[in-house]
Design a protein around this motif. Structure first.
Motif, PDB file in Angstrom:
ATOM      1  N   THR A  47       0.758  -1.224  -0.079  1.00 40.10           N
ATOM      2  CA  THR A  47      -0.103  -0.090  -0.024  1.00 40.10           C
ATOM      3  C   THR A  47       0.905   1.263   0.119  1.00 40.10           C
ATOM      4  OG1 THR A  47      -0.314  -0.039   2.482  1.00 40.10           O
ATOM      5  CG2 THR A  47      -2.038  -1.155   1.050  1.00 40.10           C
ATOM      6  N   ASP A  48       0.229   2.271  -0.550  1.00 42.27           N
ATOM      7  CA  ASP A  48       0.791   3.601  -0.809  1.00 42.27           C
ATOM      8  C   ASP A  48       2.313   3.546  -1.180  1.00 42.27           C
ATOM      9  OD1 ASP A  48      -1.295   5.074   0.585  1.00 42.27           O
ATOM     10  OD2 ASP A  48      -0.639   3.920   2.667  1.00 42.27           O
ATOM     11  N   ALA A  49       2.624   2.704  -2.244  1.00 46.81           N
ATOM     12  CA  ALA A  49       3.858   2.621  -2.863  1.00 46.81           C
ATOM     13  C   ALA A  49       3.471   3.066  -4.305  1.00 46.81           C
ATOM     14  CB  ALA A  49       4.381   1.237  -2.862  1.00 46.81           C
ATOM     15  N   THR A  50       4.757   3.620  -5.098  1.00 45.75           N
ATOM     16  CA  THR A  50       4.793   4.000  -6.382  1.00 45.75           C
ATOM     17  C   THR A  50       5.441   2.967  -7.366  1.00 45.75           C
ATOM     18  OG1 THR A  50       6.236   5.669  -5.974  1.00 45.75           O
ATOM     19  CG2 THR A  50       3.869   6.259  -5.774  1.00 45.75           C
ATOM     20  N   SER A  51       6.679   2.508  -6.591  1.00 42.78           N
ATOM     21  CA  SER A  51       7.556   1.435  -7.518  1.00 42.78           C
ATOM     22  C   SER A  51       7.679   0.313  -6.409  1.00 42.78           C
ATOM     23  CB  SER A  51       8.697   2.262  -7.851  1.00 42.78           C
ATOM     24  OG  SER A  51       9.601   2.785  -6.774  1.00 42.78           O
ATOM     25  N   TYR A  52       8.445  -0.500  -7.286  1.00 43.34           N
ATOM     26  CA  TYR A  52       8.611  -2.006  -6.673  1.00 43.34           C
ATOM     27  C   TYR A  52       9.966  -2.420  -7.260  1.00 43.34           C
ATOM     28  CZ  TYR A  52       3.626  -1.031  -5.835  1.00 43.34           C
ATOM     29  OH  TYR A  52       2.589  -0.556  -5.350  1.00 43.34           O
ATOM     30  N   SER A  53      10.773  -3.233  -5.992  1.00 42.67           N
ATOM     31  CA  SER A  53      11.856  -3.798  -6.485  1.00 42.67           C
ATOM     32  C   SER A  53      11.909  -5.158  -5.948  1.00 42.67           C
ATOM     33  CB  SER A  53      13.284  -2.982  -6.072  1.00 42.67           C
ATOM     34  OG  SER A  53      14.209  -3.419  -6.160  1.00 42.67           O
ATOM     35  N   TRP A  54      12.134  -6.079  -6.748  1.00 39.55           N
ATOM     36  CA  TRP A  54      11.942  -7.606  -6.318  1.00 39.55           C
ATOM     37  C   TRP A  54      13.724  -8.013  -6.437  1.00 39.55           C
ATOM     38  CZ3 TRP A  54       7.446  -9.953  -4.662  1.00 39.55           C
ATOM     39  CH2 TRP A  54       6.047  -9.371  -4.916  1.00 39.55           C
ATOM     40  N   ASN A  55      13.800  -8.795  -5.385  1.00 38.82           N
ATOM     41  CA  ASN A  55      14.854  -9.830  -5.445  1.00 38.82           C
ATOM     42  C   ASN A  55      14.280 -11.314  -5.284  1.00 38.82           C
ATOM     43  OD1 ASN A  55      17.310 -11.605  -4.757  1.00 38.82           O
ATOM     44  ND2 ASN A  55      18.462  -9.570  -4.136  1.00 38.82           N
ATOM     45  N   PHE A  56      14.677 -12.009  -6.165  1.00 35.38           N
ATOM     46  CA  PHE A  56      14.087 -13.276  -6.098  1.00 35.38           C
ATOM     47  C   PHE A  56      15.006 -14.624  -5.452  1.00 35.38           C
ATOM     48  CE2 PHE A  56      11.934 -11.242  -9.721  1.00 35.38           C
ATOM     49  CZ  PHE A  56      10.794 -11.301  -9.250  1.00 35.38           C
ATOM     50  N   GLY A  57      16.260 -14.066  -5.017  1.00 31.49           N
ATOM     51  CA  GLY A  57      16.915 -14.850  -4.351  1.00 31.49           C
ATOM     52  C   GLY A  57      17.699 -15.915  -4.991  1.00 31.49           C
ATOM     53  N   ASP A  58      17.686 -15.673  -6.449  1.00 30.39           N
ATOM     54  CA  ASP A  58      18.633 -16.715  -7.323  1.00 30.39           C
ATOM     55  C   ASP A  58      19.355 -15.744  -8.339  1.00 30.39           C
ATOM     56  OD1 ASP A  58      16.561 -15.774  -8.717  1.00 30.39           O
ATOM     57  OD2 ASP A  58      16.177 -17.836  -9.585  1.00 30.39           O
ATOM     58  N   MET A  59      19.837 -14.481  -7.764  1.00 30.67           N
ATOM     59  CA  MET A  59      20.451 -13.705  -8.708  1.00 30.67           C
ATOM     60  C   MET A  59      19.766 -13.142  -9.677  1.00 30.67           C
ATOM     61  SD  MET A  59      23.429 -13.972  -7.395  1.00 30.67           S
ATOM     62  CE  MET A  59      24.780 -13.222  -8.579  1.00 30.67           C
TER      63      MET A  59
END
Length: 100
Positions: A47-59
């Motif tokens: 909630t209340d975010a405008t951008s996202y950054s994911w790290n999937f744990g496998d580089m």
């Protein structure tokens, strides 16, 4: 005079940034017990975010709102989502186990 205008403008920007809501990072995934080679669907509940950054744990990383990812090998993977709104951010980290 230019310095005064700069300081005034910078102060206004800081005030506006501090008035925004804090983002809250949250997500779920399916299937809950994925197998190697199977697509995992991440559903972003932040909630209340405008951008996202994911790290999937496998580089692997990504910036999609609701990404999918395939883990090629079994193992434990630490998934991290950072939800941002301007200079404010929040993170959620979980570990999933991928089986054969």
């Amino acid at each position: 005079m230019k310095l005064v205008r700069f300081i005034f403008g910078f102060t206004i920007v800081l005030i506006l940034i501090s008035c925004g809501k804090e983002p809250i990072a949250d997500f779920t995934w399916e299937p809950k017990e994925p197998k190697a080679g199977e697509e995992v669907r991440f559903t972003n509940l932040s909630t209340d975010a405008t951008s996202y950054s994911w790290n999937f744990g496998d580089m692997s990383i990504g910036d999609d709102t609701n990404p999918t990812h395939i883990y090629e090998r079994k193992g434990n993977y630490i998934i991290d989502l950072r939800a941002q709104n301007g200079l404010r951010s929040d993170e959620k980290t979980i570990t999933i186990t991928v089986t054969d």
